[in-house]
Structure formats: structure tokens, C-alpha cells
Design a protein around this motif. Structure first.
Motif, PDB file in Angstrom:
ATOM      1  N   ALA A 182       0.296  -1.105   0.457  1.00 63.26           N
ATOM      2  CA  ALA A 182       0.245  -0.081  -0.198  1.00 63.26           C
ATOM      3  C   ALA A 182       1.088   1.344  -0.278  1.00 63.26           C
ATOM      4  O   ALA A 182       0.907   1.989  -0.151  1.00 63.26           O
ATOM      5  N   PRO A 183       2.025   1.263   1.053  1.00 60.19           N
ATOM      6  CA  PRO A 183       2.703   2.624   1.088  1.00 60.19           C
ATOM      7  C   PRO A 183       3.395   3.261  -0.620  1.00 60.19           C
ATOM      8  O   PRO A 183       2.985   4.211  -0.664  1.00 60.19           O
ATOM      9  N   ALA A 184       3.162   2.014  -1.532  1.00 59.88           N
ATOM     10  CA  ALA A 184       4.218   2.936  -2.771  1.00 59.88           C
ATOM     11  C   ALA A 184       2.678   3.096  -3.724  1.00 59.88           C
ATOM     12  O   ALA A 184       3.187   4.528  -4.603  1.00 59.88           O
ATOM     13  N   ALA A 185       1.513   2.531  -3.087  1.00 57.27           N
ATOM     14  CA  ALA A 185       0.479   3.551  -3.866  1.00 57.27           C
ATOM     15  C   ALA A 185       0.949   5.437  -3.832  1.00 57.27           C
ATOM     16  O   ALA A 185       0.278   5.757  -5.006  1.00 57.27           O
ATOM     17  N   ASP A 186       1.011   5.911  -3.056  1.00 56.84           N
ATOM     18  CA  ASP A 186       1.245   7.427  -2.928  1.00 56.84           C
ATOM     19  C   ASP A 186       3.014   7.536  -3.024  1.00 56.84           C
ATOM     20  O   ASP A 186       3.219   8.692  -3.416  1.00 56.84           O
ATOM     21  N   ARG A 187       3.789   7.046  -3.094  1.00 55.39           N
ATOM     22  CA  ARG A 187       5.590   7.192  -3.989  1.00 55.39           C
ATOM     23  C   ARG A 187       4.953   6.909  -5.191  1.00 55.39           C
ATOM     24  O   ARG A 187       6.020   7.620  -6.067  1.00 55.39           O
ATOM     25  N   ALA A 188       4.413   6.048  -6.347  1.00 53.94           N
ATOM     26  CA  ALA A 188       4.388   6.214  -7.421  1.00 53.94           C
ATOM     27  C   ALA A 188       3.713   7.529  -8.403  1.00 53.94           C
ATOM     28  O   ALA A 188       3.138   8.320  -7.504  1.00 53.94           O
ATOM     29  N   GLU A 189       4.180   8.084  -9.520  1.00 49.09           N
ATOM     30  CA  GLU A 189       3.567   9.398 -10.778  1.00 49.09           C
ATOM     31  C   GLU A 189       3.579   8.823 -11.467  1.00 49.09           C
ATOM     32  O   GLU A 189       2.669   9.716 -12.100  1.00 49.09           O
ATOM     33  N   THR A 190       2.554   7.712 -11.408  1.00 50.69           N
ATOM     34  CA  THR A 190       1.757   7.286 -12.883  1.00 50.69           C
ATOM     35  C   THR A 190       0.422   7.726 -12.475  1.00 50.69           C
ATOM     36  O   THR A 190       0.044   8.591 -11.682  1.00 50.69           O
ATOM     37  N   ARG A 191      -0.472   8.142 -13.896  1.00 56.02           N
ATOM     38  CA  ARG A 191      -1.156   9.264 -13.389  1.00 56.02           C
ATOM     39  C   ARG A 191      -2.553   7.922 -13.837  1.00 56.02           C
ATOM     40  O   ARG A 191      -4.179   8.801 -13.492  1.00 56.02           O
ATOM     41  N   LEU A 192      -2.172   7.015 -13.432  1.00 56.04           N
ATOM     42  CA  LEU A 192      -3.651   5.868 -13.983  1.00 56.04           C
ATOM     43  C   LEU A 192      -3.528   6.132 -12.209  1.00 56.04           C
ATOM     44  O   LEU A 192      -3.543   6.098 -11.234  1.00 56.04           O
ATOM     45  N   PRO A 193      -5.286   5.074 -11.661  1.00 50.62           N
ATOM     46  CA  PRO A 193      -5.205   4.720 -10.327  1.00 50.62           C
ATOM     47  C   PRO A 193      -4.683   3.434  -9.938  1.00 50.62           C
ATOM     48  O   PRO A 193      -4.052   2.450 -10.888  1.00 50.62           O
ATOM     49  N   VAL A 194      -4.396   3.930  -8.448  1.00 48.33           N
ATOM     50  CA  VAL A 194      -3.474   2.756  -8.248  1.00 48.33           C
ATOM     51  C   VAL A 194      -4.358   2.306  -6.676  1.00 48.33           C
ATOM     52  O   VAL A 194      -4.535   3.579  -5.867  1.00 48.33           O
ATOM     53  N   LEU A 195      -4.962   1.108  -6.478  1.00 44.97           N
ATOM     54  CA  LEU A 195      -5.097   0.637  -5.735  1.00 44.97           C
ATOM     55  C   LEU A 195      -4.604  -0.430  -4.871  1.00 44.97           C
ATOM     56  O   LEU A 195      -4.407  -1.248  -5.493  1.00 44.97           O
ATOM     57  N   SER A 196      -4.808   0.021  -3.481  1.00 44.77           N
ATOM     58  CA  SER A 196      -4.474  -0.933  -2.367  1.00 44.77           C
ATOM     59  C   SER A 196      -5.862  -1.175  -1.622  1.00 44.77           C
ATOM     60  O   SER A 196      -7.485  -0.713  -1.303  1.00 44.77           O
ATOM     61  N   SER A 197      -5.668  -2.496  -1.153  1.00 45.30           N
ATOM     62  CA  SER A 197      -6.507  -3.350  -0.252  1.00 45.30           C
ATOM     63  C   SER A 197      -7.166  -2.523   0.518  1.00 45.30           C
ATOM     64  O   SER A 197      -8.222  -2.814   1.515  1.00 45.30           O
ATOM     65  N   PRO A 198      -6.129  -2.178   1.657  1.00 44.46           N
ATOM     66  CA  PRO A 198      -5.876  -1.671   3.686  1.00 44.46           C
ATOM     67  C   PRO A 198      -6.960  -0.977   3.781  1.00 44.46           C
ATOM     68  O   PRO A 198      -8.018  -1.251   4.691  1.00 44.46           O
ATOM     69  N   ARG A 199      -7.365   0.434   3.022  1.00 45.10           N
ATOM     70  CA  ARG A 199      -8.215   1.181   4.304  1.00 45.10           C
ATOM     71  C   ARG A 199      -9.732   0.728   3.203  1.00 45.10           C
ATOM     72  O   ARG A 199     -10.618   0.531   4.155  1.00 45.10           O
ATOM     73  N   PRO A 200     -10.001   0.190   1.820  1.00 40.67           N
ATOM     74  CA  PRO A 200     -11.617  -0.648   1.746  1.00 40.67           C
ATOM     75  C   PRO A 200     -11.737  -1.399   2.400  1.00 40.67           C
ATOM     76  O   PRO A 200     -12.745  -1.626   2.790  1.00 40.67           O
ATOM     77  N   GLY A 201     -10.540  -2.612   2.674  1.00 41.46           N
ATOM     78  CA  GLY A 201     -11.108  -3.877   3.425  1.00 41.46           C
ATOM     79  C   GLY A 201     -11.646  -3.695   5.123  1.00 41.46           C
ATOM     80  O   GLY A 201     -12.331  -4.318   4.944  1.00 41.46           O
ATOM     81  N   LEU A 202     -10.527  -2.510   5.388  1.00 41.87           N
ATOM     82  CA  LEU A 202     -11.323  -1.989   6.469  1.00 41.87           C
ATOM     83  C   LEU A 202     -12.768  -1.343   6.482  1.00 41.87           C
ATOM     84  O   LEU A 202     -13.306  -1.703   7.827  1.00 41.87           O
ATOM     85  N   ARG A 203     -12.460  -1.137   6.179  1.00 41.34           N
ATOM     86  CA  ARG A 203     -13.866  -0.260   5.841  1.00 41.34           C
ATOM     87  C   ARG A 203     -15.651  -1.080   5.241  1.00 41.34           C
ATOM     88  O   ARG A 203     -16.337  -0.964   6.779  1.00 41.34           O
ATOM     89  N   ALA A 204     -14.943  -2.492   4.672  1.00 40.41           N
ATOM     90  CA  ALA A 204     -16.188  -2.921   4.535  1.00 40.41           C
ATOM     91  C   ALA A 204     -15.801  -4.393   5.643  1.00 40.41           C
ATOM     92  O   ALA A 204     -17.254  -4.486   6.144  1.00 40.41           O
ATOM     93  N   ALA A 205     -15.512  -3.929   6.729  1.00 46.55           N
ATOM     94  CA  ALA A 205     -15.314  -5.277   7.903  1.00 46.55           C
ATOM     95  C   ALA A 205     -16.096  -4.333   8.856  1.00 46.55           C
ATOM     96  O   ALA A 205     -16.584  -5.166   9.906  1.00 46.55           O
ATOM     97  N   ALA A 206     -15.762  -3.174   8.452  1.00 47.67           N
ATOM     98  CA  ALA A 206     -16.615  -1.776   9.815  1.00 47.67           C
ATOM     99  C   ALA A 206     -17.649  -2.350   9.592  1.00 47.67           C
ATOM    100  O   ALA A 206     -18.313  -2.865  10.928  1.00 47.67           O
ATOM    101  N   LEU A 207     -18.469  -2.403   8.362  1.00 43.79           N
ATOM    102  CA  LEU A 207     -19.373  -2.599   8.576  1.00 43.79           C
ATOM    103  C   LEU A 207     -20.176  -3.567   8.336  1.00 43.79           C
ATOM    104  O   LEU A 207     -21.176  -3.742   8.801  1.00 43.79           O
TER     105      LEU A 207
END
Length: 218
Positions: A182-207
Motif C-alpha cells: 500500500a505505501p507504494a500507491a502514494d510514491r508512484a508518479e503514474t497518472r493511472l489509478p493505483v488501488l491498495s487494499s487496507p483502507r477499503p478492506g477495513l471499511r467493508a469489515a467494519a460495516l
């Protein structure tokens, strides 16, 4: 309690920080079993099915109303045990896969462990079928990154993954298959969407945890 099943202790502060930011009232219980990933990598994810089920049973006995598996390699095995253990069991990467499918059909999946590629590609294709969307999934391992992770070189690990992200061409979205990436998503310079799992995964589990906890009280 929402139980989190990890195969590395490095994930504990990551998910604790996300909890503090997004779900301050959520109680997390961390269960770390490195050996499950070691065996899954050596044999297959199915080889650890009995041990995963036993761990989930233990988590429920300790008060878990739902479980989130943060390891993409064994996430499918854990998710399949929900009926046996009687509480929702989620794999952390499923919300990410669904989001990727919604963005576009050309999906680049990057992993740092070979054992993660098959389960992640299968998950993305499953979510595409569920959504009735096409999916052209292209997957590759970031060579040398896993060795850096194992040696504790988190900075080098994130940098190597970010470089691999920036090298992706002809894709609509980039999926980082493992929570550790996940930390690489903020470091990458690409203009493409870069998706990582921790935040959306925890959000779904919390629900799911909230729904399950309310059901127990009613």
C-alpha cells in the motif's frame, strides 16, 4: 471485536492507524500467524485450510463478531470458512477488486509474492463476472521486492513497487495485490489509478462487524 488475521506483524500498526483515522470506536483484535503464509507459499493456500479454520474458531471464541483476513494468499481460504465459524469472514482485497473492475477492463495486478498472483487474479475475474463487466487481467511479480520485505527494508520495498507501478502501460487501473504494498500507491508518479487494499478492506469489515454486532444484540 473485529478480528484481523495477519501473516506478518507489520500490518498491525497499519490497520491500527486506519482504525484511528476512520473508525475510532472499532475494537480490533490482531491474530498473527506467519507460518500460514510460509506453508501456503511452500505448498498451496488449501494446505492451511484446517489451521485457518481453527484460528477463526479461536477468534470467535475470544469475542470476534467478524473477521478480516489481511493476507491475499490465504484470503480465499479464510473467506470460505464463514459458514463453519458462524460470523462474517472477509478477505481484505475483495473491495479493491470490485473497485478495479468498475474503473475499466484493463487491470494490471502487481504482486511481490508469486503465491498471491493466482488468488488475486481469480478474485478480480470473479468480481468482473459478478458485475457483468469484461476484465483483461495482466499480472506480474515485482522481482526482488519480497526479499527486501523479508529483510526489513520497508523503504526499498515500497520504492521497488512504486517503480513497477510507474512502468505499467496500457492499463486502466493498477491493483497492488498485497496489503504490504500500500505505501507504494502514494510514491508512484503514474497518472493511472493505483488501488491498495487496507483502507477499503477495513471499511467493508467494519460495516460487517456493525451489522453482526447489532444482530447479536437484537
Amino acid at each position: 471485536m473485529l478480528a484481523l488475521l495477519h501473516t506478518s506483524p507489520v500490518h498491525i500498526p497499519v490497520f491500527d492507524a486506519l482504525r484511528d483515522q476512520d473508525h475510532p470506536d472499532l475494537e480490533l483484535g490482531h491474530f498473527v500467524r506467519q507460518e500460514l503464509l510460509d506453508r501456503a507459499r511452500a505448498d498451496s493456500p488449501e494446505a492451511v485450510e484446517d489451521d485457518v479454520r481453527a484460528l477463526l474458531v479461536d477468534a470467535v471464541a475470544q469475542g470476534a463478531a467478524a473477521v478480516l483476513c489481511t493476507c491475499s494468499t490465504i484470503g480465499g481460504v479464510a473467506e470460505a470458512q464463514a459458514g463453519a465459524v458462524g460470523v462474517p469472514v472477509l478477505r481484505v482485497d475483495r473491495p479493491m477488486a470490485a473497485a478495479a473492475v468498475a474503473i475499466g477492463p484493463r487491470i494490471a495486478v502487481l504482486a511481490t509474492s508469486e503465491s498471491t498472483l493466482g488468488p488475486t487474479v481469480a478474485l478480480v475475474e470473479e468480481e468482473a463476472r459478478r458485475a457483468g463487466r469484461p476484465a483483461d487481467v495482466r499480472a506480474r511479480v515485482v522481482e526482488g521486492a519480497w526479499e527486501r520485505f523479508q529483510s526489513g527494508d520497508r523503504e526499498g520495498y515500497a520504492a521497488s513497487v512504486a517503480d513497477a507501478v510507474d512502468a505499467v502501460r496500457d492499463a486502466d487501473v493498477v491493483v497492488l495485490a498485497q496489503a504490504s504494498m500500500a505505501p507504494a500507491a502514494d510514491r508512484a508518479e503514474t497518472r493511472l489509478p493505483v488501488l491498495s487494499s487496507p483502507r477499503p478492506g477495513l471499511r467493508a469489515a467494519a460495516l460487517q462487524w456493525g451489522d453482526s454486532a447489532r444482530g447479536e444484540r437484537s
